[in-house]
Design a protein around this motif. Structure first.
Motif, PDB file in Angstrom:
ATOM      1  N   LEU A 115     -25.404  35.764 -13.478  1.00  0.00           N
ATOM      2  CA  LEU A 115     -25.852  34.421 -13.137  1.00  0.00           C
ATOM      3  C   LEU A 115     -25.290  33.392 -14.108  1.00  0.00           C
ATOM      4  CD1 LEU A 115     -29.642  34.717 -12.203  1.00  0.00           C
ATOM      5  CD2 LEU A 115     -27.755  34.127 -10.687  1.00  0.00           C
ATOM      6  N   LYS A 116     -24.776  32.303 -13.562  1.00  0.00           N
ATOM      7  CA  LYS A 116     -24.350  31.169 -14.360  1.00  0.00           C
ATOM      8  C   LYS A 116     -25.439  30.110 -14.281  1.00  0.00           C
ATOM      9  CE  LYS A 116     -20.802  27.571 -14.751  1.00  0.00           C
ATOM     10  NZ  LYS A 116     -19.567  27.000 -14.147  1.00  0.00           N
ATOM     11  N   LYS A 129     -16.307  35.658  -7.406  1.00  0.00           N
ATOM     12  CA  LYS A 129     -16.606  34.846  -6.235  1.00  0.00           C
ATOM     13  C   LYS A 129     -18.037  34.337  -6.320  1.00  0.00           C
ATOM     14  CE  LYS A 129     -13.483  37.291  -3.073  1.00  0.00           C
ATOM     15  NZ  LYS A 129     -13.400  38.087  -1.808  1.00  0.00           N
ATOM     16  N   VAL A 130     -18.255  33.104  -5.895  1.00  0.00           N
ATOM     17  CA  VAL A 130     -19.600  32.528  -5.859  1.00  0.00           C
ATOM     18  C   VAL A 130     -20.304  33.011  -4.592  1.00  0.00           C
ATOM     19  CG1 VAL A 130     -20.937  30.413  -5.673  1.00  0.00           C
ATOM     20  CG2 VAL A 130     -18.945  30.506  -7.198  1.00  0.00           C
ATOM     21  N   LEU A 131     -21.404  33.739  -4.782  1.00  0.00           N
ATOM     22  CA  LEU A 131     -22.161  34.235  -3.628  1.00  0.00           C
ATOM     23  C   LEU A 131     -23.207  33.227  -3.168  1.00  0.00           C
ATOM     24  CD1 LEU A 131     -22.708  38.018  -4.452  1.00  0.00           C
ATOM     25  CD2 LEU A 131     -20.821  36.904  -3.255  1.00  0.00           C
ATOM     26  N   TRP A 132     -23.848  32.563  -4.122  1.00  0.00           N
ATOM     27  CA  TRP A 132     -24.797  31.507  -3.760  1.00  0.00           C
ATOM     28  C   TRP A 132     -25.078  30.631  -4.975  1.00  0.00           C
ATOM     29  CZ3 TRP A 132     -28.914  31.813  -7.003  1.00  0.00           C
ATOM     30  CH2 TRP A 132     -29.340  33.066  -7.432  1.00  0.00           C
ATOM     31  N   THR A 133     -25.576  29.427  -4.695  1.00  0.00           N
ATOM     32  CA  THR A 133     -26.010  28.490  -5.738  1.00  0.00           C
ATOM     33  C   THR A 133     -27.369  27.930  -5.341  1.00  0.00           C
ATOM     34  OG1 THR A 133     -23.767  27.858  -6.380  1.00  0.00           O
ATOM     35  CG2 THR A 133     -25.533  26.314  -6.930  1.00  0.00           C
ATOM     36  N   TRP A 164     -42.916  26.742 -12.351  1.00  0.00           N
ATOM     37  CA  TRP A 164     -42.474  28.137 -12.364  1.00  0.00           C
ATOM     38  C   TRP A 164     -41.895  28.506 -11.007  1.00  0.00           C
ATOM     39  CZ3 TRP A 164     -41.260  32.154 -15.207  1.00  0.00           C
ATOM     40  CH2 TRP A 164     -41.518  33.467 -14.826  1.00  0.00           C
ATOM     41  N   TYR A 165     -40.696  29.098 -11.002  1.00  0.00           N
ATOM     42  CA  TYR A 165     -39.961  29.393  -9.780  1.00  0.00           C
ATOM     43  C   TYR A 165     -39.647  30.883  -9.713  1.00  0.00           C
ATOM     44  CZ  TYR A 165     -38.829  24.352  -9.940  1.00  0.00           C
ATOM     45  OH  TYR A 165     -38.886  22.977  -9.994  1.00  0.00           O
ATOM     46  N   SER A 166     -39.577  31.400  -8.476  1.00  0.00           N
ATOM     47  CA  SER A 166     -39.110  32.767  -8.260  1.00  0.00           C
ATOM     48  C   SER A 166     -38.167  32.798  -7.065  1.00  0.00           C
ATOM     49  CB  SER A 166     -40.285  33.721  -8.010  1.00  0.00           C
ATOM     50  OG  SER A 166     -39.800  35.031  -7.758  1.00  0.00           O
ATOM     51  N   LEU A 167     -37.009  33.455  -7.253  1.00  0.00           N
ATOM     52  CA  LEU A 167     -36.011  33.635  -6.202  1.00  0.00           C
ATOM     53  C   LEU A 167     -35.780  35.122  -5.993  1.00  0.00           C
ATOM     54  CD1 LEU A 167     -33.238  31.182  -7.532  1.00  0.00           C
ATOM     55  CD2 LEU A 167     -35.240  30.584  -6.146  1.00  0.00           C
ATOM     56  N   ASP A 168     -35.323  35.496  -4.791  1.00  0.00           N
ATOM     57  CA  ASP A 168     -34.858  36.866  -4.634  1.00  0.00           C
ATOM     58  C   ASP A 168     -33.400  36.945  -5.066  1.00  0.00           C
ATOM     59  OD1 ASP A 168     -33.220  36.013  -2.517  1.00  0.00           O
ATOM     60  OD2 ASP A 168     -34.612  36.673  -0.971  1.00  0.00           O
ATOM     61  N   ARG A 169     -32.819  38.139  -5.063  1.00  0.00           N
ATOM     62  CA  ARG A 169     -31.471  38.284  -5.592  1.00  0.00           C
ATOM     63  C   ARG A 169     -30.420  37.657  -4.684  1.00  0.00           C
ATOM     64  NH1 ARG A 169     -29.885  43.490  -7.261  1.00  0.00           N
ATOM     65  NH2 ARG A 169     -27.759  42.885  -6.781  1.00  0.00           N
ATOM     66  N   ASN A 170     -30.834  37.181  -3.502  1.00  0.00           N
ATOM     67  CA  ASN A 170     -29.929  36.461  -2.604  1.00  0.00           C
ATOM     68  C   ASN A 170     -30.056  34.954  -2.743  1.00  0.00           C
ATOM     69  OD1 ASN A 170     -28.841  38.840  -1.334  1.00  0.00           O
ATOM     70  ND2 ASN A 170     -30.794  39.036  -0.246  1.00  0.00           N
ATOM     71  N   GLY A 171     -30.823  34.505  -3.749  1.00  0.00           N
ATOM     72  CA  GLY A 171     -30.960  33.079  -4.015  1.00  0.00           C
ATOM     73  C   GLY A 171     -31.985  32.377  -3.158  1.00  0.00           C
TER      74      GLY A 171
END
Length: 327
Positions: A115-116, A129-133, A164-171
């Motif tokens: 993750l950037k 490659k950028v998968l998602w932002t 506080w935030y939560s994302l899955d691994r697909n953004g």
């Protein structure tokens, strides 16, 4: 609007809020209001939980000066209050901590995500490659030091407001706990199980949990929380093999070619093969009442087998949907 009381350590201090007849409710958003711990004369703390159809602020405990919050591998939260260490599990139950006891290490999940992080965005990069932002509004910034993961690589972070935030691994957003007013002292930590703990002087300590109906799991009198929870499958109770066996100090090895798991504890060696109703205990065949299954990427086995394999007493309490494993 939902009013959040403290857990039993405080009397109930809120009444249920009522929506006006003209208000349109969004089941995915829950409005929250907390009474400040600092002084009763302060305005209530307003917040919202987005993703409330699947997650909830499960409980809130009073604690006037929570500090140094960290999470152990078994998903127990530890924090200091008035110079003493305290602990609480995801269900909201406090556990005693002897002041002379050695504290466990903070959890450090093994992460494969690249993750950037910038001021307002997270970007997943794979093979250059950028998968998602995922981006925040211009008025919000990510606290880089707050970036965390659970055992299945869900992503967590706080913004400069304390939210506080939560994302899955697909953004994709799982939930957001958004504060109306800034609370820079709010600290949140994610447990391996995916449960989240947040502390601040004004809020005390609270937990955000996924709404599930999985059975409770208690090993040797202590409730345990794993990313893979016990499940009822085809009217039978199944448990995640690796999590349970490793919690009982067994060594677990997976053979991808044969789809076989081997667990070793003391003088016991157990082998199970996916979808096979036969298991081996020290080379002797055992008939299972149901074959191991692959569920959400993990091998699950019938609960009864745990006792036979590891020489433990296994009790299913139907009234409370609780699994007791006693070694």
């Amino acid at each position: 609007m939902r009013w959040i009381p403290f857990i039993a350590s405080l009397p109930i201090i809120f009444l249920l809020g009522a929506d006006s007849p003209s208000e349109t409710r969004n089941p995915d958003i829950e409005l929250l209001q907390f009474r400040s711990q600092i002084t009763s004369n302060m305005e209530p703390i307003n917040a919202s939980l987005q993703g409330a159809d699947q997650f909830e602020v499960a409980w809130r405990l009073q604690d006037s000066s929570p500090q140094k919050l960290f999470i152990a591998n078994d998903s127990t939260a530890y924090y200091q209050s008035d110079g003493q260490w305290k602990s609480v599990i995801p269900s909201g139950e406090r556990l005693s901590v002897k002041q002379s006891a050695k504290l466990p290490d903070a959890v450090k999940p093994q992460i494969s995500l690249n993750l950037k992080v910038t001021e307002r965005s997270l970007t997943l990069i794979e093979d250059q490659k950028v998968l998602w932002t995922y981006s925040l509004p211009e008025t919000n910034q990510i606290r880089p030091s707050s970036l965390q993961y659970d055992a299945v690589e869900h992503i967590y972070f706080q913004d400069n407001n304390g939210s506080w935030y939560s994302l899955d691994r697909n953004g994709k957003e799982r939930y957001k706990l958004l504060l109306q007013a800034q609370d820079t002292q709010l600290t949140c930590k994610a447990a391996p199980s995916g449960d989240a703990f947040c502390t601040s002087p004004s809020l005390g300590i609270l937990a955000v949990r996924e709404k599930i109906n999985a059975p409770r799991l208690i090993i040797d009198g202590k409730e345990r929380f794993f990313p893979q929870r016990p499940e009822i499958i085809n009217n039978r109770t199944f448990v995640p093999l690796r999590s349970i066996f490793e919690a009982m100090n067994a060594k677990v090895v997976w053979n991808q070619e044969t789809l076989t798991v081997t667990a070793i504890k003391g003088n016991r060696t157990i082998s199970l093969t996916l979808d096979s109703e036969k298991a081996l205990l020290n080379g002797k065949k055992i008939q299972l009442d149901a074959p191991p299954v692959l569920y959400q990427g993990s091998m699950y086995v019938p609960l009864r087998f745990v006792g036979e394999a590891l020489g433990a007493t296994v009790i299913w309490e139907d009234a409370t949907r609780t699994i007791q494993i006693i070694r």
